[in-house]
Design a protein around this motif. Structure first.
Motif, PDB file in Angstrom:
ATOM      1  N   MET A 152       0.841  -1.183   0.000  1.00  0.00           N
ATOM      2  CA  MET A 152       0.000   0.000   0.000  1.00  0.00           C
ATOM      3  C   MET A 152       0.885   1.244   0.000  1.00  0.00           C
ATOM      4  O   MET A 152       1.912   1.300   0.652  1.00  0.00           O
ATOM      5  N   ILE A 153       0.454   2.222  -0.744  1.00  0.00           N
ATOM      6  CA  ILE A 153       1.186   3.481  -0.838  1.00  0.00           C
ATOM      7  C   ILE A 153       0.785   4.369   0.330  1.00  0.00           C
ATOM      8  O   ILE A 153      -0.386   4.474   0.676  1.00  0.00           O
ATOM      9  N   HIS A 154       1.792   4.990   0.946  1.00  0.00           N
ATOM     10  CA  HIS A 154       1.500   5.929   2.032  1.00  0.00           C
ATOM     11  C   HIS A 154       2.095   7.277   1.675  1.00  0.00           C
ATOM     12  O   HIS A 154       3.250   7.334   1.277  1.00  0.00           O
ATOM     13  N   PRO A 155       1.419   8.338   1.770  1.00  0.00           N
ATOM     14  CA  PRO A 155       0.014   8.457   2.152  1.00  0.00           C
ATOM     15  C   PRO A 155      -0.905   8.082   0.990  1.00  0.00           C
ATOM     16  O   PRO A 155      -0.509   8.164  -0.165  1.00  0.00           O
ATOM     17  N   SER A 156      -2.123   7.696   1.314  1.00  0.00           N
ATOM     18  CA  SER A 156      -3.088   7.360   0.275  1.00  0.00           C
ATOM     19  C   SER A 156      -3.547   8.634  -0.428  1.00  0.00           C
ATOM     20  O   SER A 156      -3.330   9.741   0.071  1.00  0.00           O
ATOM     21  N   TYR A 157      -4.179   8.474  -1.575  1.00  0.00           N
ATOM     22  CA  TYR A 157      -4.701   9.642  -2.298  1.00  0.00           C
ATOM     23  C   TYR A 157      -5.644  10.452  -1.419  1.00  0.00           C
ATOM     24  O   TYR A 157      -5.574  11.668  -1.373  1.00  0.00           O
ATOM     25  N   GLN A 158      -6.541   9.754  -0.720  1.00  0.00           N
ATOM     26  CA  GLN A 158      -7.520  10.459   0.106  1.00  0.00           C
ATOM     27  C   GLN A 158      -6.849  11.254   1.219  1.00  0.00           C
ATOM     28  O   GLN A 158      -7.233  12.390   1.490  1.00  0.00           O
ATOM     29  N   GLU A 159      -5.857  10.661   1.881  1.00  0.00           N
ATOM     30  CA  GLU A 159      -5.138  11.369   2.941  1.00  0.00           C
ATOM     31  C   GLU A 159      -4.414  12.601   2.404  1.00  0.00           C
ATOM     32  O   GLU A 159      -4.443  13.668   3.017  1.00  0.00           O
ATOM     33  N   LEU A 160      -3.780  12.445   1.259  1.00  0.00           N
ATOM     34  CA  LEU A 160      -3.019  13.536   0.676  1.00  0.00           C
ATOM     35  C   LEU A 160      -3.940  14.673   0.233  1.00  0.00           C
ATOM     36  O   LEU A 160      -3.670  15.841   0.507  1.00  0.00           O
ATOM     37  N   ILE A 161      -5.053  14.337  -0.398  1.00  0.00           N
ATOM     38  CA  ILE A 161      -6.015  15.355  -0.822  1.00  0.00           C
ATOM     39  C   ILE A 161      -6.590  16.076   0.390  1.00  0.00           C
ATOM     40  O   ILE A 161      -6.708  17.302   0.403  1.00  0.00           O
ATOM     41  N   ALA A 162      -6.934  15.331   1.437  1.00  0.00           N
ATOM     42  CA  ALA A 162      -7.485  15.943   2.649  1.00  0.00           C
ATOM     43  C   ALA A 162      -6.467  16.874   3.300  1.00  0.00           C
ATOM     44  O   ALA A 162      -6.809  17.974   3.751  1.00  0.00           O
ATOM     45  N   THR A 163      -5.200  16.473   3.344  1.00  0.00           N
ATOM     46  CA  THR A 163      -4.148  17.296   3.937  1.00  0.00           C
ATOM     47  C   THR A 163      -3.947  18.582   3.149  1.00  0.00           C
ATOM     48  O   THR A 163      -3.812  19.666   3.732  1.00  0.00           O
ATOM     49  N   ILE A 164      -3.933  18.488   1.835  1.00  0.00           N
ATOM     50  CA  ILE A 164      -3.721  19.665   0.990  1.00  0.00           C
ATOM     51  C   ILE A 164      -4.878  20.648   1.127  1.00  0.00           C
ATOM     52  O   ILE A 164      -4.675  21.853   1.192  1.00  0.00           O
ATOM     53  N   ASN A 165      -6.107  20.129   1.185  1.00  0.00           N
ATOM     54  CA  ASN A 165      -7.285  20.999   1.250  1.00  0.00           C
ATOM     55  C   ASN A 165      -7.609  21.473   2.660  1.00  0.00           C
ATOM     56  O   ASN A 165      -8.504  22.293   2.840  1.00  0.00           O
ATOM     57  N   GLU A 166      -6.882  20.997   3.646  1.00  0.00           N
ATOM     58  CA  GLU A 166      -7.115  21.379   5.038  1.00  0.00           C
ATOM     59  C   GLU A 166      -6.939  22.889   5.208  1.00  0.00           C
ATOM     60  O   GLU A 166      -6.004  23.487   4.705  1.00  0.00           O
ATOM     61  N   GLY A 167      -7.870  23.514   5.902  1.00  0.00           N
ATOM     62  CA  GLY A 167      -7.775  24.942   6.162  1.00  0.00           C
ATOM     63  C   GLY A 167      -8.379  25.815   5.080  1.00  0.00           C
ATOM     64  O   GLY A 167      -8.320  27.032   5.172  1.00  0.00           O
ATOM     65  N   GLN A 168      -8.950  25.220   4.059  1.00  0.00           N
ATOM     66  CA  GLN A 168      -9.593  25.985   2.999  1.00  0.00           C
ATOM     67  C   GLN A 168     -10.952  26.485   3.465  1.00  0.00           C
ATOM     68  O   GLN A 168     -11.610  25.839   4.280  1.00  0.00           O
ATOM     69  N   ASP A 169     -11.380  27.619   2.924  1.00  0.00           N
ATOM     70  CA  ASP A 169     -12.714  28.124   3.220  1.00  0.00           C
ATOM     71  C   ASP A 169     -13.746  27.164   2.651  1.00  0.00           C
ATOM     72  O   ASP A 169     -13.570  26.610   1.564  1.00  0.00           O
ATOM     73  N   LEU A 170     -14.819  26.973   3.386  1.00  0.00           N
ATOM     74  CA  LEU A 170     -15.868  26.078   2.919  1.00  0.00           C
ATOM     75  C   LEU A 170     -16.604  26.650   1.717  1.00  0.00           C
ATOM     76  O   LEU A 170     -17.202  25.904   0.948  1.00  0.00           O
ATOM     77  N   ASP A 171     -16.576  27.977   1.545  1.00  0.00           N
ATOM     78  CA  ASP A 171     -17.261  28.612   0.431  1.00  0.00           C
ATOM     79  C   ASP A 171     -16.516  28.411  -0.889  1.00  0.00           C
ATOM     80  O   ASP A 171     -17.124  28.412  -1.951  1.00  0.00           O
ATOM     81  N   GLU A 172     -15.214  28.253  -0.818  1.00  0.00           N
ATOM     82  CA  GLU A 172     -14.406  28.111  -2.022  1.00  0.00           C
ATOM     83  C   GLU A 172     -14.291  26.655  -2.433  1.00  0.00           C
ATOM     84  O   GLU A 172     -14.417  25.746  -1.618  1.00  0.00           O
ATOM     85  N   ALA A 173     -14.041  26.442  -3.715  1.00  0.00           N
ATOM     86  CA  ALA A 173     -13.817  25.090  -4.214  1.00  0.00           C
ATOM     87  C   ALA A 173     -12.482  24.587  -3.668  1.00  0.00           C
ATOM     88  O   ALA A 173     -11.553  25.369  -3.473  1.00  0.00           O
ATOM     89  N   PRO A 174     -12.372  23.295  -3.415  1.00  0.00           N
ATOM     90  CA  PRO A 174     -11.095  22.770  -2.906  1.00  0.00           C
ATOM     91  C   PRO A 174      -9.978  22.960  -3.933  1.00  0.00           C
ATOM     92  O   PRO A 174     -10.222  22.960  -5.142  1.00  0.00           O
ATOM     93  N   VAL A 175      -8.759  23.133  -3.444  1.00  0.00           N
ATOM     94  CA  VAL A 175      -7.612  23.320  -4.326  1.00  0.00           C
ATOM     95  C   VAL A 175      -7.387  22.058  -5.148  1.00  0.00           C
ATOM     96  O   VAL A 175      -7.179  22.121  -6.351  1.00  0.00           O
ATOM     97  N   VAL A 176      -7.420  20.925  -4.490  1.00  0.00           N
ATOM     98  CA  VAL A 176      -7.255  19.639  -5.162  1.00  0.00           C
ATOM     99  C   VAL A 176      -8.544  18.873  -4.990  1.00  0.00           C
ATOM    100  O   VAL A 176      -8.957  18.566  -3.872  1.00  0.00           O
ATOM    101  N   SER A 177      -9.190  18.561  -6.106  1.00  0.00           N
ATOM    102  CA  SER A 177     -10.481  17.887  -6.017  1.00  0.00           C
ATOM    103  C   SER A 177     -10.469  16.496  -6.628  1.00  0.00           C
ATOM    104  O   SER A 177     -11.446  15.770  -6.525  1.00  0.00           O
ATOM    105  N   SER A 178      -9.363  16.112  -7.254  1.00  0.00           N
ATOM    106  CA  SER A 178      -9.314  14.802  -7.885  1.00  0.00           C
ATOM    107  C   SER A 178      -7.894  14.258  -7.880  1.00  0.00           C
ATOM    108  O   SER A 178      -6.934  14.995  -7.638  1.00  0.00           O
ATOM    109  N   ARG A 179      -7.783  12.986  -8.163  1.00  0.00           N
ATOM    110  CA  ARG A 179      -6.460  12.371  -8.260  1.00  0.00           C
ATOM    111  C   ARG A 179      -5.668  13.001  -9.402  1.00  0.00           C
ATOM    112  O   ARG A 179      -4.453  13.151  -9.318  1.00  0.00           O
ATOM    113  N   TYR A 180      -6.372  13.339 -10.471  1.00  0.00           N
ATOM    114  CA  TYR A 180      -5.717  13.929 -11.631  1.00  0.00           C
ATOM    115  C   TYR A 180      -5.016  15.236 -11.260  1.00  0.00           C
ATOM    116  O   TYR A 180      -3.855  15.438 -11.605  1.00  0.00           O
TER     117      TYR A 180
END
Length: 92
Positions: free
Chosen positions: A1-29
């Motif tokens: 298994m790859i660490h960190p997983s895609y979901q963990e990495l996306i969640a970490t990157i988007n952490e602290g973003q405003d809820l009104d704005e679109a997430p910085v990273v929204s997909s694996r692509y």
């Protein structure tokens, strides 16, 4: 298994973003594009921002940097605004 997983990495990157704005990273692509761009910067001579273990490849370093929050990904709108403010080089 790859660490960190895609979901963990996306969640970490988007952490602290405003809820009104679109997430910085929204997909694996978009995550793959961002990490590959940073890996190319490292290959080109940029200093890694995390401790590099023996045998780590540039892509692994880029993923580690993003997971630890050392590298930030700008939303596309900010990148476009930043590019517009850059001065064009003068060619003589």
């Amino acid at each position: 298994m790859i660490h960190p997983s895609y979901q963990e990495l996306i969640a970490t990157i988007n952490e602290g973003q405003d809820l009104d704005e679109a997430p910085v990273v929204s997909s694996r692509y978009s995550l793959v594009l961002a990490t590959s761009k940073r890996a190319r910067q490292i290959i080109g001579g940029a200093e890694p921002l995390v401790k590099v273990k023996k045998g780590m490849k540039p892509l692994s370093i880029a993923v580690e940097e993003m997971y630890k929050g050392e590298v930030t990904i700008l939303p596309e709108s900010e990148v476009e605004a930043e590019e517009e403010t850059k001065e064009e080089p003068v060619i003589e």
